[in-house]
Each structure stands twice: as structure tokens, then as C-alpha cells.
Design an enzyme around this catalytic site. Structure first.
Site, PDB file in Angstrom:
ATOM      1  N   PRO A  23       3.342  -5.678   1.471  1.00 40.13           N
ATOM      2  CA  PRO A  23       4.377  -6.500   0.987  1.00 40.13           C
ATOM      3  C   PRO A  23       5.459  -5.871   0.481  1.00 40.13           C
ATOM      4  O   PRO A  23       5.772  -4.849   0.005  1.00 40.13           O
ATOM      5  CB  PRO A  23       3.481  -7.031  -0.417  1.00 40.13           C
ATOM      6  CG  PRO A  23       2.188  -6.491  -0.130  1.00 40.13           C
ATOM      7  CD  PRO A  23       2.216  -5.242   1.235  1.00 40.13           C
ATOM      8  N   CYS A  25       9.199  -6.930  -1.441  1.00 38.62           N
ATOM      9  CA  CYS A  25      10.011  -7.871  -2.501  1.00 38.62           C
ATOM     10  C   CYS A  25      11.385  -7.925  -1.825  1.00 38.62           C
ATOM     11  O   CYS A  25      12.024  -7.215  -1.723  1.00 38.62           O
ATOM     12  CB  CYS A  25      10.059  -7.225  -3.818  1.00 38.62           C
ATOM     13  SG  CYS A  25       8.476  -7.142  -4.760  1.00 38.62           S
ATOM     14  N   ALA A  57       4.999  -9.411  -3.552  1.00 39.90           N
ATOM     15  CA  ALA A  57       4.583  -9.715  -5.215  1.00 39.90           C
ATOM     16  C   ALA A  57       4.911 -10.774  -5.408  1.00 39.90           C
ATOM     17  O   ALA A  57       6.199 -11.265  -5.764  1.00 39.90           O
ATOM     18  CB  ALA A  57       4.764  -8.473  -6.009  1.00 39.90           C
ATOM     19  N   TYR A 191       2.628  -2.011 -12.503  1.00 39.98           N
ATOM     20  CA  TYR A 191       2.640  -3.251 -12.724  1.00 39.98           C
ATOM     21  C   TYR A 191       1.358  -3.563 -13.729  1.00 39.98           C
ATOM     22  O   TYR A 191       0.433  -2.814 -14.063  1.00 39.98           O
ATOM     23  CB  TYR A 191       2.799  -4.431 -11.764  1.00 39.98           C
ATOM     24  CG  TYR A 191       4.069  -4.175 -10.783  1.00 39.98           C
ATOM     25  CD1 TYR A 191       5.438  -4.030 -11.683  1.00 39.98           C
ATOM     26  CD2 TYR A 191       4.073  -4.003  -9.326  1.00 39.98           C
ATOM     27  CE1 TYR A 191       6.485  -3.787 -10.935  1.00 39.98           C
ATOM     28  CE2 TYR A 191       5.151  -3.403  -8.918  1.00 39.98           C
ATOM     29  CZ  TYR A 191       6.262  -3.605  -9.658  1.00 39.98           C
ATOM     30  OH  TYR A 191       7.515  -3.226  -8.946  1.00 39.98           O
ATOM     31  N   ARG A 239      -4.762  -3.891  -4.144  1.00 40.43           N
ATOM     32  CA  ARG A 239      -3.920  -2.748  -4.006  1.00 40.43           C
ATOM     33  C   ARG A 239      -4.062  -2.120  -5.358  1.00 40.43           C
ATOM     34  O   ARG A 239      -3.629  -2.655  -6.310  1.00 40.43           O
ATOM     35  CB  ARG A 239      -2.388  -3.320  -3.745  1.00 40.43           C
ATOM     36  CG  ARG A 239      -1.557  -2.112  -3.214  1.00 40.43           C
ATOM     37  CD  ARG A 239      -0.315  -2.516  -2.691  1.00 40.43           C
ATOM     38  NE  ARG A 239       0.075  -1.391  -1.787  1.00 40.43           N
ATOM     39  CZ  ARG A 239       1.329  -1.424  -1.225  1.00 40.43           C
ATOM     40  NH1 ARG A 239       2.212  -2.568  -1.244  1.00 40.43           N
ATOM     41  NH2 ARG A 239       1.829  -0.450  -0.463  1.00 40.43           N
TER      42      ARG A 239
END
Length: 374
Positions: A23, A25, A57, A191, A239
Site C-alpha cells: 500500500p 498513500c 491505507a 497508526y 500489517r
């Protein structure tokens, strides 16, 4: 056939090879909506021969986004633009998943390439989809007090925690409606879910803080709820940052324990990264995170995805052959060479061009012939 380019199955999902686009962004959405940029960005990797492509994300709630430019999946209107991308990727023979995320205290940060002057007027802010909000976190502590881009977040109460879990579940159901083959729970890179895991950021005294068991609680509750909402025949990924790379932080041993619990809940593979906290920066180098994938794979007996500067084809093949990981994921390497699987396939000795799109197959073969010694 090499192991890198061999097919593999997760539950009932057949992947044409073990190459993955991690992934990335793009900070190019407005109000969470995918657009033509996302279609082309992701679609070219499907044309390039990757087995699995993971969408960036994607915020499960409006306040879950890293920035106002992130993708979202918090409302039904987000489904159709994503389904368009899914359909194109499937048409090129690749599988596609989406990373479901909550940025926690790292939310509502700027888009890096926009200067303050780019958002000086209301018209400019509207055109960019600019928004600003107060982030939430396990504890009211800034990610980096020395950096003005990060705010001091509000501490999540139990109703807020329930809202987070409900957001993951609702986004999971929307991902299924859009036709995705897998979803990935983002519990890495500092996060929100990672913030609950790490002693660096979780200073709670209730059942979501303190002991490792308590700090894992939200991740496991979210994983259990997502698995229940996701079809049994489709794989679920997670993840994690295998190590915070900081004294007093989350460790490899903690990640092995977490991976065992996730496996028991129905997670099928662990995407192994590291870091994400201001206290634990690490310098990247070739294959620098492979030991994390190897440790989780052997310690928890679960398939793992290796990430982190893995563009060397021969080295990538050796990682798989050596049992250090089950998948090779590229991000920057994929941006640099969207046709990396095609080139890897040739480098590993397979001159069958069936993996290339039919529109480019003859050109690829011609180019190889022209580059061969006379």
C-alpha cells in the site's frame, strides 16, 4: 518455474505469483473518493504482472485518515469508484486488496507537497478538499511534540473504541461490495492500532492498557470483528510493525505472540514492517526488514510478506527459497518499475510472455530479441 513467479493460494484466492504491491498513500482523494489517478496508479501494476495489489491505507472513518487527501471507505458512495478499479485489475489477471486503516494521533496531517500558500483562500481549500480535525488516540500524547504537524490527540473512551471497531466492520462490508479479494488490517507504522499495541504511546490504565494482553485487546477485537464480516472463502491479512526499533517499545517477541493470536482468529498472512514512532526511526537498506518476516513466520507458523527495498530479483527469489517469507512486496520499487514482475520473470529464466498483456506481448518479446547478443 521460480518460487517468486509460482502461483499460490490463500483460502480460495489463487494468486498468479508471489509478487505484491504494498500500500502506498497517494494523498490524491477528495472526501475519500477514488478517482482517475488511483485507477491509473493501481491499474498499471496489474498490467505489470503483479500477483496482488494492495490499495493504500483507507480511512474506515472520516477522522481515521492520515490526511484530507486519503482514500476512505466510511460511506456507501465510496464503493463504486473503488469497484471500477477492482474490475480493471481483475481484467488484467491480478488480485486486489485494500488496507483498512485508522491513523489515530497521526491523523489530520498536511499533504507534503502543498505549501501554505496553496491553501490560502477558501476556493483553494475547497478545490483541494482540505479538512482539519482533532485526532484521537489511546492516550493524549502527541506523536512528536517537536513537530507542529502533529496535534495532541483526544483520548478514546469506550464509546470511541466501539466506534473504531464498528468503522472497521462497516468498511469491510463495503470492501466486499466493491469486489475486493482481500482486506488488510493496518496495525503498523505508528497508526491507531499500533498505538494501542506500543508502550510508547499507550499509557492507559483500563483493560486496553498496561499488560501486553491488554494492549493487544483492540487489535484482536478488530480482527475478530473483521473476520466475522469478511467472507470465509476470502483471505484476511494484517500489517504489523514487528518492532518499534526503540527502547521500551514493542518487540519482535511481542509480534510473534500477536501473530499467533491473529492466526487463531482467522488472519491468513502477516505483512511484516517495522517502526512508525518518532522514538524509533531506522535507516532503510536492502532487505533490512526481511529478518522480521522470517521471525514471525517461524515463531507463529503463519505465512508472511517481506517488505523493504526488495527490488533485487535474485535476492527476492532467495528469500522465498530460504523460507524467510512467502511473498515479496514492493512499494518504491514498484513505482520505479511497474513491470517488475515481467522483468523478474525473464531474469529468472522464463521467456514465456503470457504474463504480459496481450497488447504489449509482442513488443516485449521483440525488445528481448533485440537486446540479445547477435
Amino acid at each position: 518455474m521460480s518460487k517468486l513467479m509460482s502461483p499460490v493460494r490463500l483460502r480460495e484466492l489463487d494468486l498468479r505469483n508471489r509478487t505484491v504491491v504494498a500500500p502506498m498513500c497517494q494523498y490524491s482523494a477528495i472526501d475519500g473518493f477514488a478517482n482517475d489517478w488511483h485507477l491509473v496508479h493501481l491499474g498499471r501494476f496489474a498490467m505489470g504482472g503483479f500477483g496482488l495489489i494492495l490499495v493504500e491505507a483507507t480511512g474506515v472513518l472520516p477522522e481515521a485518515r492520515i490526511s484530507y487527501g486519503d482514500l476512505g471507505l466510511w460511506k456507501d458512495e465510496h464503493i463504486a469508484p473503488l469497484a471500477r478499479i477492482v474490475d480493471f485489475v481483475h481484467g488484467q489477471g491480478a488480485a486486489i486488496g485494500i488496507q483498512l486503516a485508522h491513523a489515530g494521533r497521526k491523523a489530520s496531517t498536511p499533504v507534503s507537497w502543498r505549501e501554505p500558500s496553496d491553501l490560502a483562500t477558501e476556493a483553494q481549500r475547497e478545490a483541494a478538499g482540505y479538512e482539519h480535525w482533532l485526532p484521537v488516540a489511546p492516550s493524549p500524547q502527541s506523536h512528536d511534540p517537536e513537530n507542529a504537524d502533529f496535534q495532541t490527540p483526544a483520548e478514546l473512551d469506550h464509546a470511541g473504541i466501539a466506534r473504531v471497531i464498528d468503522g472497521f466492520v462497516a468498511a469491510t462490508k463495503r470492501a466486499e461490495a466493491a469486489g475486493f479479494d482481500t482486506v488488510e488490517i493496518h496495525a503498523a507504522h505508528g497508526y491507531l492500532l499500533n498505538q494501542f499495541l506500543s508502550p510508547l504511546s499507550n499509557h492507559r490504565t483500563d483493560e486496553y492498557g498496561g499488560s501486553r494482553e491488554n494492549r493487544m485487546r483492540l487489535v484482536l477485537e478488530a480482527a475478530e470483528a473483521v473476520r466475522a464480516a469478511w467472507p470465509d472463502n476470502k483471505p484476511l491479512l494484517a500489517r504489523i510493525s514487528v518492532s518499534d526499533n526503540a527502547d521500551g517499545g514493542w518487540t519482535v517477541e511481542d509480534s510473534i505472540a500477536l501473530a499467533r493470536e491473529l492466526k487463531a482468529l482467522g488472519v491468513d498472512a502477516i505483512d511484516c514492517s517495522s517502526g512508525g514512532f518518532a522514538e524509533g526511526r531506522i535507516r532503510s537498506a536492502r532487505q533490512y526488514q526481511v529478518p522480521f518476516a522470517a521471525a514471525v513466520r517461524s515463531g507463529a507458523d503463519i505465512p508472511t510478506m517481506a517488505v523493504g527495498v526488495l527490488g533485487d530479483v535474485v535476492a527476492a527469489e532467495a528469500i522465498l527459497q530460504g523460507g524467510e517469507a512467502d511473498f515479496i512486496a514492493l512499494a518504491r520499487g514498484a513505482l520505479d518499475d511497474p513491470n517488475w514482475p515481467h522483468h523478474a520473470n525473464t531474469e529468472l529464466g522464463n521467456h514465456d510472455y503470457a504474463l504480459w498483456p496481450v497488447q504489449t506481448r509482442r513488443v516485449a518479446e521483440y525488445n528481448r530479441l533485440m537486446s540479445s547478443p547477435a
